[in-house]
Design a protein around this motif. Structure first.
Motif, PDB file in Angstrom:
ATOM      1  N   LEU A   1       0.669  -1.077   0.199  1.00  0.00           N
ATOM      2  CA  LEU A   1       0.194   0.371  -0.161  1.00  0.00           C
ATOM      3  C   LEU A   1       0.676   1.116  -0.373  1.00  0.00           C
ATOM      4  N   THR A   2       2.353   1.482   0.894  1.00  0.00           N
ATOM      5  CA  THR A   2       2.584   2.657   1.282  1.00  0.00           C
ATOM      6  C   THR A   2       3.493   2.761  -0.611  1.00  0.00           C
ATOM      7  N   ALA A   3       3.923   1.802  -1.264  1.00  0.00           N
ATOM      8  CA  ALA A   3       4.407   2.030  -2.784  1.00  0.00           C
ATOM      9  C   ALA A   3       3.007   2.054  -3.006  1.00  0.00           C
ATOM     10  N   VAL A   4       2.112   2.276  -3.831  1.00  0.00           N
ATOM     11  CA  VAL A   4       0.968   2.521  -3.947  1.00  0.00           C
ATOM     12  C   VAL A   4       0.799   4.008  -3.513  1.00  0.00           C
ATOM     13  N   ILE A   5       0.641   4.800  -2.635  1.00  0.00           N
ATOM     14  CA  ILE A   5       0.477   5.813  -2.664  1.00  0.00           C
ATOM     15  C   ILE A   5       1.575   6.186  -2.742  1.00  0.00           C
ATOM     16  N   HIS A   6       2.931   5.865  -2.915  1.00  0.00           N
ATOM     17  CA  HIS A   6       4.092   6.999  -3.509  1.00  0.00           C
ATOM     18  C   HIS A   6       3.742   7.200  -4.980  1.00  0.00           C
ATOM     19  N   ALA A   7       3.891   5.956  -6.086  1.00  0.00           N
ATOM     20  CA  ALA A   7       3.953   6.342  -6.859  1.00  0.00           C
ATOM     21  C   ALA A   7       2.745   6.825  -7.595  1.00  0.00           C
ATOM     22  N   THR A   8       1.299   6.859  -6.461  1.00  0.00           N
ATOM     23  CA  THR A   8       0.364   7.633  -7.326  1.00  0.00           C
ATOM     24  C   THR A   8       0.967   9.445  -7.209  1.00  0.00           C
ATOM     25  N   PHE A   9       1.066   9.448  -5.703  1.00  0.00           N
ATOM     26  CA  PHE A   9       1.490  10.562  -5.715  1.00  0.00           C
ATOM     27  C   PHE A   9       2.789  11.176  -6.208  1.00  0.00           C
ATOM     28  N   SER A  10       3.359   9.899  -7.159  1.00  0.00           N
ATOM     29  CA  SER A  10       4.409  10.718  -7.305  1.00  0.00           C
ATOM     30  C   SER A  10       4.174  10.965  -9.221  1.00  0.00           C
ATOM     31  N   GLU A  11       2.954  10.801  -9.791  1.00  0.00           N
ATOM     32  CA  GLU A  11       2.387  11.145 -10.942  1.00  0.00           C
ATOM     33  C   GLU A  11       2.231  12.160 -11.463  1.00  0.00           C
ATOM     34  N   ALA A  12       1.652  12.231 -12.884  1.00  0.00           N
ATOM     35  CA  ALA A  12       1.273  12.965 -13.310  1.00  0.00           C
ATOM     36  C   ALA A  12      -0.525  12.947 -13.323  1.00  0.00           C
ATOM     37  N   THR A  13      -0.832  12.181 -12.637  1.00  0.00           N
ATOM     38  CA  THR A  13      -2.230  12.614 -12.391  1.00  0.00           C
ATOM     39  C   THR A  13      -2.885  12.836 -10.629  1.00  0.00           C
ATOM     40  N   SER A  14      -1.273  13.019 -10.389  1.00  0.00           N
ATOM     41  CA  SER A  14      -1.661  14.113  -8.775  1.00  0.00           C
ATOM     42  C   SER A  14      -1.874  14.847  -8.815  1.00  0.00           C
ATOM     43  N   LYS A  15      -1.182  15.891 -10.289  1.00  0.00           N
ATOM     44  CA  LYS A  15      -1.484  17.384 -10.297  1.00  0.00           C
ATOM     45  C   LYS A  15      -3.579  17.531  -9.902  1.00  0.00           C
TER      46      LYS A  15
END
Length: 439
Positions: free
Chosen positions: A148-162
């Motif tokens: 779960l921590t890897a999912v959160i880290h990857a999602t908030f680092s991707e372009a969709t997090s803008k």
């Protein structure tokens, strides 16, 4: 349908600015210009002719949208260089991709971010008296998950997090000595990662036994209108629960579900839950992200496993403790008052006592002693993982459950009511069924 993010630009949500670079100068080699062929009718130039020839002759499945995607996202991309693909071989690149993960170090960020496989271990009680706990260990292989921590880290680092909603949040705690609120001294922006889980076991074919039990994750920081769009990539697969539980007793089903969520809610997730994760977001700003489980949507059989209660027990509702004998009062004012007054709670002391009786004293799972402890609240003699791991932080595993519209309304209440209305319509006048079908 109103989307509040429709008139919000990316610049208002992000500090990221795309760096534009001037286009490379075109080659002015006279030999190339003189050797170029005139385009075939009716195309304007040879580049368009080659692209349309590829689209029309390569495969009948290639659509106009796919051709436009190739042009806009590949050929016209600012970082696309024709010199980079000289000597390109798709087979070689695929082999390199397949073997790339095996070459990474165990502590590499890309390996930590990948899928993992682990066997869930449970204890099958043997009804033997043993002060050191009885039970035979039973391994359930094939649990594949994404931490779960890897999912959160990857999602908030991707372009969709803008497009994520980050504020307003503050991190503070109340001192047990002074009783006053103390604010965190960390200067980083505090962000809540709202986690919304879905899970549903399903058959993958009309014939045979092929089935899967996926676990999905959405982020509440994202607009619900974006999450409802299938092409937005807002849904994250985080686990595939093994389907080998069909031949296991009901108690072992609960133990398996507990063991699987114990793997997902690991030490890294608990540390992030308590102290947050420092993540460099897409706009280059570092944030302190605190994951919080907002909702969990599932059908009734899975809600029974999530809350560790009896399936259709004395109090079958996963939210309240109203017994089945009062189901006839549904819809009355007294029913609503009773639901609010008698909400479900995980009684850890009673469950721990029941587990000690089963594994230390050899008491049968459905024995009188266990029934006396747990029957009134319809709890199973299984430690709830959510209550065990997140309970000390004030988390309530019963309040996170939400209505599953597909199973509990569209295929449940609404379907039953609609069938009843059809019967009434047929009893009044059978010809009106045809009129209803015309609508």
């Amino acid at each position: 349908m109103h989307d509040p993010d429709t008139f919000v630009s990316v610049d208002q949500l992000s500090n990221f600015y795309s760096s534009s670079r001037p286009n490379a100068e075109l080659s002015s080699n006279p030999e190339v210009a003189s050797s170029s062929k005139p385009p075939s009718w009716p195309w304007k130039n040879m580049s368009i002719w080659r692209l349309m020839t590829w689209m029309l002759t390569e495969s009948s499945q290639t659509s106009h949208a796919q051709a436009m995607q190739l042009v806009n996202e590949v050929l016209l991309a600012e970082d696309f260089q024709i010199e980079d693909i000289k000597g390109f071989n798709a087979h070689t690149e695929m082999k390199c991709w397949d073997s790339s993960e095996a070459q990474l170090d165990n502590n590499d960020i890309y390996r930590r971010d990948g899928w993992k496989e682990m066997a869930a271990e449970i204890l099958v009680p043997t009804q033997e008296k043993n002060p050191n706990r009885n039970g035979q260990p039973f391994m359930i292989p094939g649990f594949r998950y994404w931490p779960l921590t890897a999912v959160i880290h990857a999602t908030f680092s991707e372009a969709t997090s803008k497009w994520f909603h980050f504020t307003p949040f503050k991190h503070f705690w109340k001192s047990p000595v002074t009783g006053q609120e103390q604010y965190d001294s960390c200067k980083l922006e505090k962000v809540i990662a709202g986690l919304m889980f879905w899970s549903d076991s399903m058959h993958l074919a009309q014939f045979g036994n092929a089935s899967a039990w996926p676990l999905y994750l959405y982020f509440r920081n994202q607009s619900k209108y974006t999450c409802s769009c299938p092409t937005s990539d807002a849904c994250h697969h985080v686990a595939f629960i093994p389907m080998s539980y069909h031949d296991i007793l009901a108690h072992c089903k609960h133990e398996m579900f507990r063991a699987i969520w114990h793997i997902l809610i690991d030490d890294d997730f608990l540390d992030a839950y308590r102290n947050g994760i420092i993540i460099k977001c897409h706009d280059g700003v570092y944030c302190q992200v605190f994951p919080r489980i907002f909702t969990y949507s599932a059908d009734y059989p899975e809600k029974v496993l999530i809350t560790a209660i009896h399936d259709k027990g004395v109090c079958p509702c996963p939210w309240c403790l109203l017994p089945k004998s009062l189901f006839g009062h549904i819809g009355l004012r007294s029913d609503m008052v009773g639901r609010v007054a008698r909400v479900h709670r995980f009684i850890k002391g009673a469950v721990v006592t029941a587990c000690n009786a089963i594994y230390n004293l050899g008491t049968p799972i459905k024995g009188a002693a266990i029934e006396h402890l747990l029957k009134e609240s319809s709890l199973m003699p299984t430690i709830n993982t959510f209550a065990e791991q997140l309970g000390p932080f004030g988390f309530d595993c019963f309040s996170m459950l939400v209505v599953n519209l597909l199973h509990e309304f569209e295929l449940g209440v609404f379907k039953s009511v609609f069938k009843h209305l059809i019967r009434l319509l047929y009893a009044i006048n059978p010809e009106w069924i045809g009129v209803l079908n015309e609508w």
